[in-house]
Design a protein around this motif. Structure first.
Motif: not given
Length: 150
Positions: A119-122, A139-150
């Protein structure tokens, strides 16, 4: 807290859900509870998709919490399913009651029931209190997230 139920969201819950989404520092700039048309269109798509679970917490016939769970099929991890939790909100007058934890635990249980491997979340980097909440739930912080607004 006693006297509440968690159930699948209904069309008539959309207004309350949008008010909860708009009731924080980030949502206030993104969501508009005065125009439900785009939300109702989105609700129809979500409600028709078996990989979506939009739920509400109901207390005294009012929706006071919400969460959306998406089951994502993928090839990674030997074709594993993932549960994606989004839009966890508790109405301001019910925060601190344990409802948020119950909602997230319910989403974890549903993900497990559907055969998900994880299970994941941002969470927005500015939501420091939310990060502590998710970590308390395992939950464990494990990734760096990225977003691109369209």
């Amino acid at each position: 807290m006693t006297g509440y139920t968690i159930r699948r969201a209904r069309r008539e819950d959309v207004g309350a859900i949008v008010r909860m989404l708009a009731d924080d520092q980030l949502g206030a700039a993104r969501d508009d509870p005065d125009d439900l048309r785009p939300y109702l269109r989105a609700f129809e798509d979500i409600d028709a998709d078996p990989n979506q679970a939009l739920v509400v917490v109901v207390f005294r016939d009012e929706a006071v919490g919400t969460l959306q769970l998406t089951i994502i099929p993928g090839l990674a991890r030997r074709g594993a399913l993932r549960g994606q939790i989004e839009a966890v909100r508790i109405r301001a007058d019910h925060r601190g009651s344990g409802l948020g934890a119950d909602l997230v635990r319910g989403a974890i249980d549903e993900s497990r029931r559907r055969g998900c491997a994880l299970v994941q979340l941002t969470s927005d980097v500015s939501r420091v209190a939310a990060h502590r909440f998710y970590e308390r739930l395992g939950f464990v912080p494990s990734h760096t997230g990225f977003k691109l607004k369209l």
